[in-house]
Structures are given as structure tokens and as C-alpha cells.
Design a protein around this motif. Structure first.
Motif, PDB file in Angstrom:
ATOM      1  N   VAL A   1     111.298 133.107 -11.118  1.00 41.42           N
ATOM      2  CA  VAL A   1     112.013 133.300  -9.865  1.00 41.42           C
ATOM      3  C   VAL A   1     111.256 132.544  -8.786  1.00 41.42           C
ATOM      4  CG1 VAL A   1     110.764 135.430  -9.293  1.00 41.42           C
ATOM      5  CG2 VAL A   1     113.018 135.020  -8.302  1.00 41.42           C
ATOM      6  N   ILE A   2     112.000 131.933  -7.871  1.00 43.56           N
ATOM      7  CA  ILE A   2     111.377 131.181  -6.783  1.00 43.56           C
ATOM      8  C   ILE A   2     112.240 131.285  -5.537  1.00 43.56           C
ATOM      9  CG2 ILE A   2     112.440 128.991  -7.499  1.00 43.56           C
ATOM     10  CD1 ILE A   2     109.830 127.624  -6.479  1.00 43.56           C
ATOM     11  N   ARG A   3     111.552 131.411  -4.419  1.00 45.03           N
ATOM     12  CA  ARG A   3     112.197 131.478  -3.101  1.00 45.03           C
ATOM     13  C   ARG A   3     111.564 130.382  -2.242  1.00 45.03           C
ATOM     14  NH1 ARG A   3     110.355 134.427   1.193  1.00 45.03           N
ATOM     15  NH2 ARG A   3     108.919 135.505  -0.227  1.00 45.03           N
ATOM     16  N   PRO A   4     112.171 129.189  -2.195  1.00 39.75           N
ATOM     17  CA  PRO A   4     111.551 128.068  -1.490  1.00 39.75           C
ATOM     18  C   PRO A   4     111.394 128.361   0.003  1.00 39.75           C
ATOM     19  CG  PRO A   4     113.340 127.322  -2.892  1.00 39.75           C
ATOM     20  CD  PRO A   4     113.453 128.801  -2.809  1.00 39.75           C
ATOM     21  N   PRO A   5     110.429 127.735   0.670  1.00 41.78           N
ATOM     22  CA  PRO A   5     110.280 127.911   2.114  1.00 41.78           C
ATOM     23  C   PRO A   5     111.563 127.541   2.849  1.00 41.78           C
ATOM     24  CG  PRO A   5     108.382 126.771   1.199  1.00 41.78           C
ATOM     25  CD  PRO A   5     109.388 126.861   0.103  1.00 41.78           C
ATOM     26  N   GLY A   6     111.907 128.335   3.870  1.00 44.45           N
ATOM     27  CA  GLY A   6     113.099 128.077   4.661  1.00 44.45           C
ATOM     28  C   GLY A   6     114.367 128.655   4.091  1.00 44.45           C
ATOM     29  N   SER A   7     114.290 129.349   2.931  1.00 42.74           N
ATOM     30  CA  SER A   7     115.501 129.884   2.309  1.00 42.74           C
ATOM     31  C   SER A   7     115.713 131.360   2.611  1.00 42.74           C
ATOM     32  CB  SER A   7     115.430 129.684   0.788  1.00 42.74           C
ATOM     33  OG  SER A   7     114.325 130.383   0.248  1.00 42.74           O
TER      34      SER A   7
ATOM     35  N   ARG B   1     106.128 133.595  -3.129  1.00 47.22           N
ATOM     36  CA  ARG B   1     107.491 133.069  -3.207  1.00 47.22           C
ATOM     37  C   ARG B   1     107.961 132.842  -4.636  1.00 47.22           C
ATOM     38  NH1 ARG B   1     109.527 131.206   1.513  1.00 47.22           N
ATOM     39  NH2 ARG B   1     108.130 131.176   3.317  1.00 47.22           N
ATOM     40  N   MET B   2     107.131 133.169  -5.622  1.00 47.66           N
ATOM     41  CA  MET B   2     107.514 132.848  -6.997  1.00 47.66           C
ATOM     42  C   MET B   2     106.827 133.782  -7.980  1.00 47.66           C
ATOM     43  SD  MET B   2     105.381 129.288  -7.022  1.00 47.66           S
ATOM     44  CE  MET B   2     106.036 128.952  -5.372  1.00 47.66           C
ATOM     45  N   ALA B   3     107.382 133.852  -9.166  1.00 43.12           N
ATOM     46  CA  ALA B   3     106.805 134.646 -10.250  1.00 43.12           C
ATOM     47  C   ALA B   3     107.295 134.067 -11.568  1.00 43.12           C
ATOM     48  CB  ALA B   3     107.192 136.118 -10.121  1.00 43.12           C
ATOM     49  N   VAL B   4     106.595 134.397 -12.660  1.00 43.87           N
ATOM     50  CA  VAL B   4     106.972 133.892 -13.971  1.00 43.87           C
ATOM     51  C   VAL B   4     106.541 134.913 -15.022  1.00 43.87           C
ATOM     52  CG1 VAL B   4     104.804 132.624 -14.265  1.00 43.87           C
ATOM     53  CG2 VAL B   4     106.838 131.893 -15.525  1.00 43.87           C
TER      54      VAL B   4
ATOM     55  N   ASP C   1     115.594 135.133   2.202  1.00 48.36           N
ATOM     56  CA  ASP C   1     115.418 135.963   1.011  1.00 48.36           C
ATOM     57  C   ASP C   1     116.233 135.457  -0.169  1.00 48.36           C
ATOM     58  OD1 ASP C   1     113.732 137.516   2.442  1.00 48.36           O
ATOM     59  OD2 ASP C   1     115.094 139.217   2.684  1.00 48.36           O
ATOM     60  N   ASP C   2     116.826 134.268  -0.019  1.00 48.94           N
ATOM     61  CA  ASP C   2     117.621 133.698  -1.106  1.00 48.94           C
ATOM     62  C   ASP C   2     116.698 133.074  -2.146  1.00 48.94           C
ATOM     63  OD1 ASP C   2     119.931 134.437   0.194  1.00 48.94           O
ATOM     64  OD2 ASP C   2     120.086 132.534   1.282  1.00 48.94           O
ATOM     65  N   ALA C   3     116.816 133.555  -3.379  1.00 56.54           N
ATOM     66  CA  ALA C   3     115.948 133.080  -4.452  1.00 56.54           C
ATOM     67  C   ALA C   3     116.782 132.719  -5.669  1.00 56.54           C
ATOM     68  CB  ALA C   3     114.925 134.156  -4.818  1.00 56.54           C
ATOM     69  N   THR C   4     116.184 131.983  -6.565  1.00 57.26           N
ATOM     70  CA  THR C   4     116.830 131.598  -7.817  1.00 57.26           C
ATOM     71  C   THR C   4     116.062 132.216  -8.981  1.00 57.26           C
ATOM     72  OG1 THR C   4     117.601 129.497  -6.901  1.00 57.26           O
ATOM     73  CG2 THR C   4     117.510 129.693  -9.299  1.00 57.26           C
ATOM     74  N   LEU C   5     116.756 133.048  -9.764  1.00 59.30           N
ATOM     75  CA  LEU C   5     116.195 133.643 -10.969  1.00 59.30           C
ATOM     76  C   LEU C   5     116.695 132.843 -12.166  1.00 59.30           C
ATOM     77  CD1 LEU C   5     114.654 136.002 -12.388  1.00 59.30           C
ATOM     78  CD2 LEU C   5     116.844 137.225 -12.414  1.00 59.30           C
TER      79      LEU C   5
END
Length: 737
Positions: A478-484, A461-464, A486-490
Motif C-alpha cells: 500500500v502506498i499513499r504518495p505525497p500530495g494525495s 506513507r507505505m507498507a508491504v 488519504d487516497d492510497a493504492t492497495l
């Protein structure tokens, strides 16, 4: 005046050691032709096989068994065997004169050897057969230990039984017996014993075997002690010197034992032509220095070998290699104070870090988290690292993920890299790299179905990624929290200083999902002025295959531009793809890397899932609205992450592993890599089916390539095994153009 035979009957011949090394002539007669052959044949063989050689830890090593390498090795072996046979014949002639109470100079000994071509041919044939048998036994010991031990025992028994035949050698050199009669006399020699006072070891069989075994043990112990020396400029000198000197000493000493044994069983002089020109009648007159002149001659090629390895006139790749326990499928390697720091991660399972210095590595340390981490060289010579850290919440179903950055100075790394105590022990240092830790962001998360903030699946769910080659470091996450979904925040954090003690942050909402992440899922490169940065982000295709590639560019002010470079993710099922479906299922190492080209525009190297083609995108501008695409087909058996770098020459340098697991650098001749040259480094041996190798490439502050190479061996009859190697090249592009 008593003649030599009368003296020999009264007092016995001199001891073998005195015969061999009491006068310079025997060893010198052997050494000169052997040294000349080693220099000439070695130089020719190295020139012929230069394309298949590399210099590893200051020692030449064969990269591939090509026809030219085979021809060079065969020619070197035959020429050296002939030269040693000629030298041994000359040395035996000098020994025969000494046992008859005369002295034969080295020059006269060579003249006599030239008149014994039959003896030279027999000695060369025997040495080649013996070398072949010993090589076969050593190979068996390494691949089939039980069979190898049996073969070694059989060989020892054969040597013990056939040892008396060695007494035929002095008779052949003297020319007094044809080969059949000489062998018969040697075989009968144990029954022609003249008394224990003359031959303390009881028989020629025991004398020869004892001499061979004792000198062999000394040679093995000396070789083992030499192998404990750290690699350096002295490595080729010590290796070649030990090989030449030990071979000469053993052969001349065994020949002296055989000459003494023959003299004990003969009442007449062994050399009927002892009055010939060159044989001096005074037995008391001996040369000065004993064996030292011969040893000095034998060391000359070793010193020359050391000089040639240091100068490397053939321009073969030269590098230091350090073995590590393993290199996981998601590694990174960066330069640090003349050495390197290796970060190795297996998605959600393990994450370790260690410091290496050319041919040796320090203790392995656990990272602070098994979640994604990244490292980069800092401007002050240290290392900047960033990691996603799980933080437990108030309840089992809540928690958060913090992105933390750590700056490790050179002093902190120097102390940390030598601290005793492995990870998990009481005296081990804290996990992760040393230095002050700062939290860049925190993302709250709610978990369902028994999951928690510490679940291994969270790594997907994340990378750096971190880049410090611009004016100031930039950290992408980038992170895609559980329950979101395919919506992620870069996010991009533009650091205010080299330690990233503070930063300006800009974010972008994106759709992103992967089943697992690695070091090339997300990558970032900063502009030279530090005002913007470009990010590559690999996205999973809906059908589970392919890996669409996006380049996202942002400025410090928060202006974002998004370009999709490869919407299809490459052809993972046809065309150039050679790995079968089963191998695709093991392919977790696809992704992309981004570098800054000579003109300041991004350059991206990408590999799609299951594809054996690397695509190089040379962008025409900073946002990559247009790009020149070059395909680099590698026919991969190891499905590794893309590994490339652009050094100060402005040209890409790509790391590859081919189907036979040979590591090579592809040196691009131009910025778009339309023309390129492969620089083979080393071969790790064939891999088993489904193997995925960890692979990483970078350059240090002197443009020397640093490589981390990992392999997993799979076999049907044994558990999978892992191995890893850190390569540090001695020159830019590892000697490639």
C-alpha cells in the motif's frame, strides 16, 4: 616399632594433597552422600518447581520466583548442605586416620560421622552461612559494583583473620575437645608453630588462605573455560560436574590442610579411638585409584542431569536463546535451514537484517532502504523479501518509490550470513538480502516544502507484506504518495513461481493514513490454492486514537471484497486499558496479523492503540462476513505489535509479554481460543516507563516457534538502553499442549 605419633614427630605428617587424594577413602566418603543428595533433592526440587522452569540453551533456568520455586530451591539447598556436611565429617574422619598412620574405609568413615551429629550440624550451618554471604557479595557486584568490591575486600580480610579457627574442625570431628576448647586451640595455633620444615607456608593462616585462594583461582579459570564452550547436550553435564567436583575437592583439601595443621601441634594421636573397628594399622596399604573413584561418583549426578535435560520428562519449555544488539519495534522473524532470519525496523530511522542459528547470530546487515520491508520463508528453504526503495528523480522535488522483491536461495544465504565485514565497512557485502532483485511497481511522487524522496517521514506513507504459505507467494503493498491526501493504492502481486520472477497484479483505491507504520500495519495470507488472498489494513482514526481494522479479499482476477471488522478500533481510554496517556503517546506498535485457519478461513489477531486487549477474529468464511471474536486480556506494560501464528494443529499460538516483561506463549486449546494455556518462557526484567518492545513470532518448517523479543530500558539517571533476544523452541508450541 615406632607408633604414628613418633613417626610424625620425626618426619612430619604427609602433605595435605597426599592426605586428601593419595587414598580413595576421604574423597569417596564425601562424594557418595553428596551425589545421592544431589540426585534425590535435585529431582524433588525440579518436580516442585517445574511450572516455573524452562530449559534455555540446554540449561535449566528459573522463569519466575514463585513460592513453589522458592520452596524447591530452599529444600534442595538445605538437603545438599546436610549431605555435604555429613560427607565432609566422614572425609575428615578418614583424614584423621591417615595422619595417624592408619587407613579408614569410606564405610567406616560414614559410621564415625553418624556418631558425630554435632560436627555435622556445625559444618552444615557454616556452609549455609558461607553460601549466603558469597551470594550476597555476588549480587552486590552485579547491581552495585563499588559496594560489591568493598564487601569482597572485607570478606577476604575476615577470612584471613579467622582462618586459624579452621583447625578446630579436626578436633570436633575427633571428639577430643568441646567446641569452646576446640575454637580456642585453633585460635592459638599460629603461636604453636613447629618449624618451617614441617609447615612450609609458615602458619596455618597462610596455609589455609593460600589453599583457598589457589584452588579458587583454578576453579574460576576452569569455569570460565567451560563457559566458552558452545551450548549443547554437554552443557548440564559440564555445569553440574564442575560444581560438584570443585566443591568436593576444595572442601576435602581444606580439611586435609586443617588436619595436617592440627597434627603438627599434637604429640599424641588425633584419634584416641584409633584402634576401633574399621581402622587398619598398615599405613602403607592404600586403596587404588587415588581420587578417581570419588570423582567418578560425583560425575554420576552430572551425567544423569544431562540425560534428564535431554529427555525433559517434566515437559518444561525448552528453547535456544541468542542475544542480539537490539530488536526494533517493527520486527519479523522467519525460519531458514534450521535457523532464522531477523528483520528489524524502526520507522524511518533504521532497518537491519541478520541470520541466526539457535544460540548465535551472524553479523548485522543494513537493509537496502529504511522504508518498510517484509520477509517470508520460501518453498526452497530460502527467504523471499520485498522492500520499498526511494529512487531519486531528475530534480530535488521529484522522485519515485519502487517496490522490489528479492529471492535469496539457501546457498546465497549461507554465504551471506558468514561474510566478514559489518555494514558500512569496505569489505561488507551489499546492503539487504542477497539474490536477484526484481521491481514489481514504481510510483512517481512530487515533493513540496523541502521534502524529498529520501525523507524519513515517507515510511508512514507505505507498507508491504509477504506470504508464501499458499501454493505460490503473494505480496501485498500500500502506498499513499505525497500530495494525495488519504487516497492510497492497495495492491496484490500473485507470484507465478516461488522466486516471484513474474507476477499478476491487482489494485484497489482505498482511503488510508497513519502517522507511522510497522510490520502489522499491513498483513497478507494467501489461500491454499493460490487463487485469492486476504489482507488486513489498519487505519488511523480521525482523533488520532483507535485503529479501525479492515479485511480486504481479492482474487487473481481482480475481484475485491472489503469488510470492516472493528470500526471503533477498540476502547483505548477506558475499560481494560491500563496504560496511562503518556504511555499511549509512545505506542507505535499496534496493528493486526492474519493467518489461515484450519478450515481455510482467515483468522486475525488485532490490538488497538493504547489497548491492553488482544482481539482474535475467527472468520466464518473467506471474506469474513461474520466472525467469532475472542478477547485475550494481557495487561500489557510493553505495548508490542500483535504476534501470533497458526501451526499445523490448526490452533492459534499467541506471543505475549506481561507487565513484568515475562515472555510467554498463549497456546489456544481450540480454534477460536476460548480456552487457552499460558506457556511461560523467560523474563527480561521490569521495563521503565514508556518502553515499547519489539516482538515477532513465527514457526519454522517443523512447527517450532521462533520469537524475536526486544526491550528498551528507560531510567531517570541513565540513557535508555536496548536489548534483544532470539528464541528458537525445541518442540512444537514450545512444549505446550
Amino acid at each position: 616399632m615406632q607408633d604414628s605419633s613418633t613417626t610424625r614427630r620425626m618426619f612430619g605428617p604427609a602433605r595435605a594433597v597426599s592426605l586428601a587424594f593419595g587414598d580413595p577413602s576421604p574423597l569417596l566418603a564425601y562424594a557418595v552422600p553428596s551425589a545421592l543428595a544431589a540426585v534425590v533433592a535435585g529431582g524433588v526440587a525440579t518436580t516442585v518447581a517445574a511450572d516455573d522452569l524452562s530449559i534455555v540453551n540446554h540449561a535449566p533456568a528459573l522463569v519466575a520466583a514463585s513460592p513453589s520455586a522458592f520452596v524447591g530451591a530452599a529444600a534442595f539447598t538445605v538437603v545438599l548442605a546436610l549431605a555435604q556436611a555429613f560427607g565432609l565429617t566422614a572425609a575428615t574422619s578418614a583424614l584423621l586416620a591417615r595422619v595417624d598412620g592408619r587407613r579408614l574405609s569410606a564405610r567406616a568413615a560414614w559410621a564415625r560421622a553418624a556418631r558425630r551429629p554435632g560436627a555435622v550440624a556445625i559444618a552444615a550451618a557454616v556452609s549455609l552461612v558461607a553460601a549466603s554471604v558469597l551470594l550476597l557479595v555476588s549480587i552486590l557486584l552485579s547491581v552495585q559494583p563499588v559496594l560489591g568490591i568493598v564487601a569482597a575486600i572485607v570478606l577476604l580480610i575476615a577470612v584471613i583473620v579467622l582462618a586459624p579457627l579452621a583447625l578446630a574442625w579436626p578436633l570436633l570431628v575427633a571428639g577430643t575437645h568441646p567446641i569452646g576448647a576446640a575454637l580456642a586451640a585453633g585460635w592459638r595455633s599460629p603461636r604453636a608453630f613447629q618449624g618451617r620444615a614441617a609447615e612450609p607456608l609458615g602458619s596455618p593462616r597462610f596455609a589455609l588462605v593460600f589453599t583457598a585462594v589457589s584452588t579458587g583461582i583454578i576453579v574460576l579459570v576452569t569455569g570460565w573455560l567451560a563457559s566458552t564452550l558452545p551450548p549443547g547436550w554437554w552443557t548440564p553435564v559440564v555445569t553440574a560436574g564442575l560444581a560438584l567436583v570443585s566443591t568436593a575437592v576444595v572442601q576435602v583439601l581444606l580439611s586435609a590442610v586443617a588436619v595436617r595443621g592440627a597434627a603438627l601441634r599434637s604429640d599424641a594421636p588425633l584419634t584416641p579411638d584409633e584402634g576401633a573397628v574399621g581402622a587398619e594399622r598398615s599405613p602403607a596399604r592404600t586403596g587404588r585409584g587415588g581420587m578417581l573413584p570419588g570423582v567418578a561418583v560425583l560425575l554420576a549426578p552430572a551425567v544423569l542431569a544431562g540425560a534428564l535435560v535431554a529427555l525433559n520428562p517434566w515437559q518444561v519449555p525448552a528453547f535456544a536463546a541468542a542475544d542480539v544488539h537490539r530488536v526494533w519495534t517493527s520486527p519479523q522473524i522467519v525460519g531458514w535451514q534450521g535457523g532464522s532470519v531477523l528483520l528489524s525496523r524502526l520507522g524511518g530511522e533504521d532497518a537491519t537484517v541478520r541470520a541466526c542459528d539457535d544460540d548465535a547470530c551472524g553479523p548485522v546487515r543494513e537493509m537496502a532502504s529504511i522504508l518498510p520491508s517484509a520477509i517470508a520463508s520460501a518453498d526452497d528453504g530460502g527467504v523471499l523479501s520485498a522492500s520499498w526503495i526511494p529512487v531519486e528523480g531528475a530534480g530535488d522535488s521529484s522522485g519515485s518509490f519502487e517496490l522490489r522483491v528479492t529471492h535469496s536461495s539457501t546457498e546465497q544465504l549461507a554465504e551471506w550470513s558468514t561474510m566478514s565485514g559489518a555494514s558500512g565497512s569496505d569489505d561488507a557485502p551489499e546492503r539487504g538480502l542477497p539474490g536477484e532483485v526484481r521491481t514489481l511497481s514504481s510510483v512517481e511522487a512530487v515533493f513540496e516544502g523541502g521534502d524529498s524522496v529520501f525523507a524519513r517521514s515517507n515510511e508512514s506513507r507505505m507498507a508491504v507484506a509477504v506470504d508464501s504459505r499458499g501454493a505460490l507467494p503473494v505480496i501485498a503493498s500500500v502506498i499513499r504518495p505525497p500530495g494525495s491526501g488519504d487516497d492510497a493504492t492497495l495492491a496484490l502481486d500473485f507470484c507465478a513461481d516461488a522466486e516471484c520472477s513474474s507476477s499478476a497484479r491487482t489494485e484497489l483505491s482505498v482511503e488510508w493514513a497513519l502517522s507511522t507504520t510497522n510490520a502489522t500495519t499491513l498483513d497478507v495470507v494467501a489461500a491454499e490454492d493460490g487463487g485469492s488472498a486476504a489482507v488486513t489494513l489498519v487505519q488511523r482514526e480521525a482523533d488520532g486514537y483507535g485503529s479501525p481494522l479492515r479485511l480486504l479479499t481479492a482474487t487473481v482476477d481482480g475481484a475485491w471484497t472489503v469488510e470492516t471488522l472493528d470500526a471503533s478500533g477498540g476502547d483505548a481510554s477506558g475499560g481494560d486499558a491500563t496504560a496511562d496517556q503518556a504511555q499511549h503517546d509512545f505506542d507505535f506498535a499496534y496493528g493486526a496479523q492474519v493467518e489461515r485457519g484450519a478450515d481455510g478461513s482467515p483468522v486475525i489477531l488485532s490490538r488497538a492503540r493504547g489497548s491492553d486487549v488482544l482481539r482474535l477474529f475467527s472468520c466464518a468464511d473467506e471474506v469474513c462476513a461474520d466472525a467469532v471474536v475472542t478477547e485475550v486480556a494481557q495487561h500489557l506494560a510493553f505495548l508490542h505489535i500483535p504476534a501470533f501464528v497458526i501451526d499445523t494443529s490448526g490452533r492459534p499460538l499467541i506471543g505475549t509479554i506481561d507487565r513484568d516483561a515475562n515472555v510467554a506463549l498463549v497456546s489456544c486449546d481450540d480454534e477460536a481460543c476460548r480456552d487457552r494455556t499460558a506457556v511461560p518462557l523467560t523474563g527480561l526484567g521490569p521495563s521503565g516507563a514508556g518502553s515499547t518492545g519489539g516482538f515477532a513470532l513465527s514457526v519454522d518448517d517443523r512447527d517450532r516457534p521462533l520469537l524475536a523479543v526486544g526491550a528498551r530500558r528507560s531510567a531517570s539517571t541513565a540513557p535508555s538502553s536496548f536489548e534483544g533476544t532470539i528464541l528458537t523452541c525445541a518442540a512444537a508450541r514450545c512444549g505446550g499442549s
